[in-house]
Design a protein around this motif. Sequence first.
Motif, PDB file in Angstrom:
ATOM      1  N   ASP A  13     -60.645  12.238  46.461  1.00  0.00           N
ATOM      2  CA  ASP A  13     -60.930  11.186  45.465  1.00  0.00           C
ATOM      3  C   ASP A  13     -60.649   9.757  46.322  1.00  0.00           C
ATOM      4  O   ASP A  13     -60.275   8.639  46.019  1.00  0.00           O
ATOM      5  CB  ASP A  13     -59.815  11.073  44.249  1.00  0.00           C
ATOM      6  N   ALA A  14     -61.525   9.805  47.486  1.00  0.00           N
ATOM      7  CA  ALA A  14     -61.315   8.350  48.172  1.00  0.00           C
ATOM      8  C   ALA A  14     -62.772   8.457  49.145  1.00  0.00           C
ATOM      9  O   ALA A  14     -63.360   9.276  49.135  1.00  0.00           O
ATOM     10  CB  ALA A  14     -60.278   8.612  49.452  1.00  0.00           C
ATOM     11  N   THR A  15     -62.759   7.387  49.773  1.00  0.00           N
ATOM     12  CA  THR A  15     -64.157   6.851  50.762  1.00  0.00           C
ATOM     13  C   THR A  15     -63.617   6.384  51.740  1.00  0.00           C
ATOM     14  O   THR A  15     -62.600   6.047  52.104  1.00  0.00           O
ATOM     15  CB  THR A  15     -64.749   6.071  49.781  1.00  0.00           C
ATOM     16  N   VAL A  16     -64.765   6.304  52.645  1.00  0.00           N
ATOM     17  CA  VAL A  16     -64.563   5.181  54.020  1.00  0.00           C
ATOM     18  C   VAL A  16     -65.457   3.941  53.840  1.00  0.00           C
ATOM     19  O   VAL A  16     -66.328   3.956  52.829  1.00  0.00           O
ATOM     20  CB  VAL A  16     -64.995   5.987  55.292  1.00  0.00           C
ATOM     21  N   LEU A  17     -65.394   3.055  54.716  1.00  0.00           N
ATOM     22  CA  LEU A  17     -66.025   1.901  54.693  1.00  0.00           C
ATOM     23  C   LEU A  17     -66.759   1.714  56.024  1.00  0.00           C
ATOM     24  O   LEU A  17     -66.271   1.790  56.971  1.00  0.00           O
ATOM     25  CB  LEU A  17     -65.343   0.801  54.171  1.00  0.00           C
ATOM     26  N   VAL A  18     -68.167   1.460  55.923  1.00  0.00           N
ATOM     27  CA  VAL A  18     -69.012   1.269  56.988  1.00  0.00           C
ATOM     28  C   VAL A  18     -68.581  -0.359  57.241  1.00  0.00           C
ATOM     29  O   VAL A  18     -69.635  -0.976  56.639  1.00  0.00           O
ATOM     30  CB  VAL A  18     -70.169   1.901  57.232  1.00  0.00           C
ATOM     31  N   TYR A  19     -68.064  -0.937  58.164  1.00  0.00           N
ATOM     32  CA  TYR A  19     -67.958  -2.252  58.496  1.00  0.00           C
ATOM     33  C   TYR A  19     -67.639  -2.557  59.961  1.00  0.00           C
ATOM     34  O   TYR A  19     -66.753  -1.772  60.358  1.00  0.00           O
ATOM     35  CB  TYR A  19     -67.022  -2.703  57.669  1.00  0.00           C
ATOM     36  N   GLY A  20     -68.474  -2.932  60.576  1.00  0.00           N
ATOM     37  CA  GLY A  20     -68.424  -3.238  62.187  1.00  0.00           C
ATOM     38  C   GLY A  20     -67.028  -3.581  62.706  1.00  0.00           C
ATOM     39  O   GLY A  20     -66.338  -4.667  61.913  1.00  0.00           O
ATOM     40  N   GLN A  21     -66.551  -3.021  63.738  1.00  0.00           N
ATOM     41  CA  GLN A  21     -65.096  -3.480  64.323  1.00  0.00           C
ATOM     42  C   GLN A  21     -65.371  -4.954  64.796  1.00  0.00           C
ATOM     43  O   GLN A  21     -64.154  -5.552  64.578  1.00  0.00           O
ATOM     44  CB  GLN A  21     -64.828  -2.507  65.507  1.00  0.00           C
ATOM     45  N   THR A  22     -66.267  -5.371  65.311  1.00  0.00           N
ATOM     46  CA  THR A  22     -66.696  -6.526  65.588  1.00  0.00           C
ATOM     47  C   THR A  22     -66.375  -7.536  64.355  1.00  0.00           C
ATOM     48  O   THR A  22     -65.707  -8.641  64.555  1.00  0.00           O
ATOM     49  CB  THR A  22     -67.815  -7.109  66.096  1.00  0.00           C
ATOM     50  N   GLU A  23     -66.921  -7.118  63.304  1.00  0.00           N
ATOM     51  CA  GLU A  23     -66.825  -8.182  62.143  1.00  0.00           C
ATOM     52  C   GLU A  23     -65.266  -8.079  61.600  1.00  0.00           C
ATOM     53  O   GLU A  23     -64.914  -8.953  61.230  1.00  0.00           O
ATOM     54  CB  GLU A  23     -67.638  -7.351  61.055  1.00  0.00           C
ATOM     55  N   VAL A  24     -64.546  -6.865  61.727  1.00  0.00           N
ATOM     56  CA  VAL A  24     -63.187  -6.722  61.448  1.00  0.00           C
ATOM     57  C   VAL A  24     -62.312  -7.733  62.264  1.00  0.00           C
ATOM     58  O   VAL A  24     -61.409  -8.805  62.073  1.00  0.00           O
ATOM     59  CB  VAL A  24     -62.523  -5.274  61.609  1.00  0.00           C
ATOM     60  N   THR A  25     -62.784  -7.967  63.743  1.00  0.00           N
ATOM     61  CA  THR A  25     -62.170  -8.609  64.776  1.00  0.00           C
ATOM     62  C   THR A  25     -62.423 -10.166  64.084  1.00  0.00           C
ATOM     63  O   THR A  25     -61.505 -11.164  64.259  1.00  0.00           O
ATOM     64  CB  THR A  25     -62.545  -8.430  66.000  1.00  0.00           C
ATOM     65  N   ARG A  26     -63.668 -10.506  63.967  1.00  0.00           N
ATOM     66  CA  ARG A  26     -64.018 -11.778  63.496  1.00  0.00           C
ATOM     67  C   ARG A  26     -63.378 -12.405  62.400  1.00  0.00           C
ATOM     68  O   ARG A  26     -62.875 -13.427  62.434  1.00  0.00           O
ATOM     69  CB  ARG A  26     -65.639 -11.795  63.336  1.00  0.00           C
ATOM     70  N   ASP A  27     -63.122 -11.502  61.380  1.00  0.00           N
ATOM     71  CA  ASP A  27     -62.715 -12.006  60.164  1.00  0.00           C
ATOM     72  C   ASP A  27     -60.913 -11.920  60.425  1.00  0.00           C
ATOM     73  O   ASP A  27     -60.487 -13.105  60.017  1.00  0.00           O
ATOM     74  CB  ASP A  27     -62.462 -11.018  59.026  1.00  0.00           C
ATOM     75  N   LEU A  28     -60.415 -11.371  61.420  1.00  0.00           N
ATOM     76  CA  LEU A  28     -58.994 -11.525  61.744  1.00  0.00           C
ATOM     77  C   LEU A  28     -58.672 -12.798  62.758  1.00  0.00           C
ATOM     78  O   LEU A  28     -57.766 -13.445  62.468  1.00  0.00           O
ATOM     79  CB  LEU A  28     -58.499 -10.368  62.262  1.00  0.00           C
ATOM     80  N   TYR A  29     -59.642 -13.164  63.384  1.00  0.00           N
ATOM     81  CA  TYR A  29     -59.746 -14.372  64.328  1.00  0.00           C
ATOM     82  C   TYR A  29     -59.663 -15.631  63.320  1.00  0.00           C
ATOM     83  O   TYR A  29     -58.805 -16.472  63.459  1.00  0.00           O
ATOM     84  CB  TYR A  29     -60.753 -14.434  65.154  1.00  0.00           C
ATOM     85  N   ALA A  30     -60.663 -15.586  62.195  1.00  0.00           N
ATOM     86  CA  ALA A  30     -60.813 -16.571  61.413  1.00  0.00           C
ATOM     87  C   ALA A  30     -59.440 -16.848  60.618  1.00  0.00           C
ATOM     88  O   ALA A  30     -58.988 -17.784  60.240  1.00  0.00           O
ATOM     89  CB  ALA A  30     -61.956 -16.309  60.538  1.00  0.00           C
ATOM     90  N   ALA A  31     -58.900 -15.761  60.160  1.00  0.00           N
ATOM     91  CA  ALA A  31     -57.527 -15.908  59.329  1.00  0.00           C
ATOM     92  C   ALA A  31     -56.543 -16.461  60.191  1.00  0.00           C
ATOM     93  O   ALA A  31     -55.597 -17.223  59.820  1.00  0.00           O
ATOM     94  CB  ALA A  31     -57.303 -14.287  58.908  1.00  0.00           C
ATOM     95  N   ARG A  32     -56.590 -15.928  61.484  1.00  0.00           N
ATOM     96  CA  ARG A  32     -55.371 -16.467  62.545  1.00  0.00           C
ATOM     97  C   ARG A  32     -55.846 -18.094  62.632  1.00  0.00           C
ATOM     98  O   ARG A  32     -54.524 -18.773  62.686  1.00  0.00           O
ATOM     99  CB  ARG A  32     -55.335 -15.978  63.684  1.00  0.00           C
TER     100      ARG A  32
END
Length: 389
Positions: A93-112
């Motif tokens: 009853d769960a899934t995974v998400l395909v989303y590039g690690q580079t995009e994860v990092t980009r989002d976190l830098y923007a938040a910081r």
Amino acid sequence: MRTQVVIVGGGPSGLLLGQLLHKAGIETVVLERKSRAYVLGRIRAGVLERGLVGLMREAGVDARMTAEGYVHDGTLIAYDGDMFRVDFTKHTDATVLVYGQTEVTRDLYAARDDIGAKTHFEVENVVIEDADSDHPFVAFREGGVDQRIDCDFVAGCDGFHGVSRKTIPADVRREYEKVYPFGWLGILSETPPVNDELIYANSDRGFALCSMRNANLSRYYIQCDASDNADNWSDEAFWTELRKRIPASVADSLVTGPSIEKSIAPLRSFVTEPMRWGRLFLCGDAAHIVPPTGAKGLNTAASDVHYLYQGLRQFYAEGDAAGLDAYSAQALARVWKTERFSWWFSNLMHHAPGQSDFDKKMQLAELAFLRDSPEAQASFALNYVGLPY
């Protein structure tokens, strides 16, 4: 300078920890030895477990991930001309998400950036001092100027080659390692994925993986010799070999094109114990590495972040160090289970040099068991979507 937590390493695990701590009112400073552009230029896997997705949401940096990520509720496994599907939602009853690690990092830098938190790039000569005392500090050099940050705790998120693990005395650390006798030759191409889901393939010619970043960006891998060089492979040679390792029905629909990145990744399993020394805590690749089979690297780092974040929040909110005291044992318990899955899946899908006919038959039997057994598929699915924290 003074802060509450110094985070050594400006990759996704360090940034995620910093964002979660900010949400809890805990101040951090991040030190990164490379430039921001370099960090954002690194190509990494992009399969996010449910736990990491939940942490991104808790940190408040999930908007683009939710809008642009691809939900996967299963994966395909091919062998001996056959292919079957493991349904994640059916079994977990769960899934995974395909989303590039580079995009994860980009989002976190923007938040910081949005919160105005301090991040120092291109720092040199980082030294963690007095970590075994109540008053640790981190010395470094930035722009030719020596600096020092006093802090309560240090989070070592600086990878396998960073200073954090090496700060723990050699007679305190115990390290476990397995180096695999093969690597992954991977290419990135601006082509549509051959399938909506990942395809892991075991063939007589070696392992192959068909993956993706988005609807027009695909990532493909083939097993190669550990001593091989990416320059030895033309694009045409890669595509020809990939077609030979995946089912004919898949190969016939494969869209090829020029590679925009090509590299070879070595495979290794590595764990160091403990993951804490005094007020220094290791996270992610600083403490452990998994082979890429099953995409557990970033996800296992995220579980470390979860345990450390909970421990630090408990310490600052309640003055209770129980979570921090339990961090190493708690994190390692999950790390070793993840290492087991990555080791098992790697051995199942690859052909090692010198592999006997008996070994090959055992692989085929194991794959057939996974294909035919709902219980085996449930175990696989649970590990793939991510063990609970």
